[in-house]
Design an enzyme around this catalytic site. Sequence first.
Site, PDB file in Angstrom:
ATOM      1  N   THR A  37       0.813  -1.208   0.000  1.00  0.00           N
ATOM      2  CA  THR A  37       0.000   0.000   0.000  1.00  0.00           C
ATOM      3  C   THR A  37       0.849   1.263   0.000  1.00  0.00           C
ATOM      4  O   THR A  37       1.959   1.295   0.540  1.00  0.00           O
ATOM      5  CB  THR A  37      -0.960   0.036   1.204  1.00  0.00           C
ATOM      6  OG1 THR A  37      -0.263   0.493   2.373  1.00  0.00           O
ATOM      7  CG2 THR A  37      -1.566  -1.329   1.473  1.00  0.00           C
ATOM      8  N   ASP A  55      -4.077   5.991   2.117  1.00  0.00           N
ATOM      9  CA  ASP A  55      -3.590   7.186   2.792  1.00  0.00           C
ATOM     10  C   ASP A  55      -3.945   7.031   4.262  1.00  0.00           C
ATOM     11  O   ASP A  55      -5.117   7.086   4.631  1.00  0.00           O
ATOM     12  CB  ASP A  55      -4.260   8.429   2.201  1.00  0.00           C
ATOM     13  CG  ASP A  55      -3.822   9.720   2.875  1.00  0.00           C
ATOM     14  OD1 ASP A  55      -3.111   9.664   3.897  1.00  0.00           O
ATOM     15  OD2 ASP A  55      -4.206  10.794   2.379  1.00  0.00           O
ATOM     16  N   ASN A  78       4.203   0.687   8.667  1.00  0.00           N
ATOM     17  CA  ASN A  78       5.515   1.201   8.294  1.00  0.00           C
ATOM     18  C   ASN A  78       5.486   2.639   7.786  1.00  0.00           C
ATOM     19  O   ASN A  78       6.498   3.329   7.840  1.00  0.00           O
ATOM     20  CB  ASN A  78       6.113   0.282   7.216  1.00  0.00           C
ATOM     21  CG  ASN A  78       7.358   0.865   6.569  1.00  0.00           C
ATOM     22  OD1 ASN A  78       8.402   0.976   7.188  1.00  0.00           O
ATOM     23  ND2 ASN A  78       7.230   1.251   5.297  1.00  0.00           N
ATOM     24  N   LYS A 111      -6.295   0.284  14.616  1.00  0.00           N
ATOM     25  CA  LYS A 111      -7.673   0.135  15.092  1.00  0.00           C
ATOM     26  C   LYS A 111      -8.575  -0.459  14.010  1.00  0.00           C
ATOM     27  O   LYS A 111      -9.413  -1.311  14.290  1.00  0.00           O
ATOM     28  CB  LYS A 111      -8.230   1.502  15.515  1.00  0.00           C
ATOM     29  CG  LYS A 111      -7.752   1.991  16.876  1.00  0.00           C
ATOM     30  CD  LYS A 111      -8.179   3.426  17.140  1.00  0.00           C
ATOM     31  CE  LYS A 111      -9.693   3.587  17.107  1.00  0.00           C
ATOM     32  NZ  LYS A 111     -10.367   2.878  18.203  1.00  0.00           N
ATOM     33  N   TYR A 141       9.750  14.991  15.364  1.00  0.00           N
ATOM     34  CA  TYR A 141       9.829  13.618  14.854  1.00  0.00           C
ATOM     35  C   TYR A 141      10.063  12.640  16.004  1.00  0.00           C
ATOM     36  O   TYR A 141       9.386  11.615  16.101  1.00  0.00           O
ATOM     37  CB  TYR A 141      10.942  13.494  13.819  1.00  0.00           C
ATOM     38  CG  TYR A 141      11.079  12.097  13.252  1.00  0.00           C
ATOM     39  CD1 TYR A 141      10.226  11.658  12.248  1.00  0.00           C
ATOM     40  CD2 TYR A 141      12.040  11.216  13.742  1.00  0.00           C
ATOM     41  CE1 TYR A 141      10.327  10.372  11.729  1.00  0.00           C
ATOM     42  CE2 TYR A 141      12.150   9.937  13.240  1.00  0.00           C
ATOM     43  CZ  TYR A 141      11.294   9.518  12.234  1.00  0.00           C
ATOM     44  OH  TYR A 141      11.390   8.236  11.740  1.00  0.00           O
ATOM     45  N   LYS A 145       7.527   9.553  17.371  1.00  0.00           N
ATOM     46  CA  LYS A 145       7.914   8.152  17.522  1.00  0.00           C
ATOM     47  C   LYS A 145       7.764   7.690  18.973  1.00  0.00           C
ATOM     48  O   LYS A 145       7.431   6.528  19.235  1.00  0.00           O
ATOM     49  CB  LYS A 145       9.351   7.937  17.027  1.00  0.00           C
ATOM     50  CG  LYS A 145       9.484   8.018  15.519  1.00  0.00           C
ATOM     51  CD  LYS A 145       8.637   6.955  14.825  1.00  0.00           C
ATOM     52  CE  LYS A 145       8.854   6.920  13.332  1.00  0.00           C
ATOM     53  NZ  LYS A 145       8.071   5.856  12.652  1.00  0.00           N
ATOM     54  N   THR A 176      17.664   4.703   3.625  1.00  0.00           N
ATOM     55  CA  THR A 176      16.421   4.858   2.870  1.00  0.00           C
ATOM     56  C   THR A 176      16.343   6.284   2.351  1.00  0.00           C
ATOM     57  O   THR A 176      17.183   7.134   2.663  1.00  0.00           O
ATOM     58  CB  THR A 176      15.191   4.581   3.754  1.00  0.00           C
ATOM     59  OG1 THR A 176      15.096   5.602   4.759  1.00  0.00           O
ATOM     60  CG2 THR A 176      15.291   3.212   4.414  1.00  0.00           C
TER      61      THR A 176
END
Length: 234
Positions: A37, A55, A78, A111, A141, A145, A176
């Site tokens: 996705t 989204d 992810n 959920k 950020y 997390k 990445t």
Amino acid sequence: MTAITDAVVLVTGANGGLGTEFVRQALARGAAKVYATARTPRSWDDERVVPLALDVTDQASVDASVQAAGDTTIVVNNAGIGGAAPLVETSVEDVEHVFATNVFGALRVAKSFAPTLGGNGGGALVDVHSVLSWLAIAGGYSASKAAFWSITNSLRLELAPQGTQVVGAHLGYTDTGMTADLDVDKADPADIVSAIWDAVEAGEHEVLADEVSRNVRSGLGAPLHALYPALAQG
């Protein structure tokens, strides 16, 4: 423990470096199907991969993915974005933007797919955190997390009765697109994802996927200046 062989896996943020590895390695470990996705899904060269628009900040989009992927047995949370650092130089709106994806988007996915996982035998929810969950050096950020880590800890307890294994995955800088501009040592995404899938199959609740995350995790009980040397100055 959750077997990946014959599993039906859904990966959010599948177009990115980690996401692509989650898809590739799930297939290598025998997954029957992988829903890959993204906001704009790409094509794949394996018929077991089903591209799916998602989204995570849009409940209607998440609901549509639940309807399309009702056979899912493993969800990999992810998808994430960077930004909002440092806090004193960032608008509250920018911090909210980061939280919308990294916190509330991930919670929305968890959920919404929880009943699906429970109905399909329990399965697993994999939440991809960061060593910055424990190390507040990246402003908004890091805060996002840290919030996601706390949410995962709650979800782990809440979903245990339905047999869902909830795995929190922590990692340091990884090679990445998100870290492309950083001149730091970076782990190979293949090594990180392999460690995470190993933990899923071993029945673990948390995985420290590299040496950085293991070192920081072990130091959480130390005085603050051990994690933040600047606090010991002056």
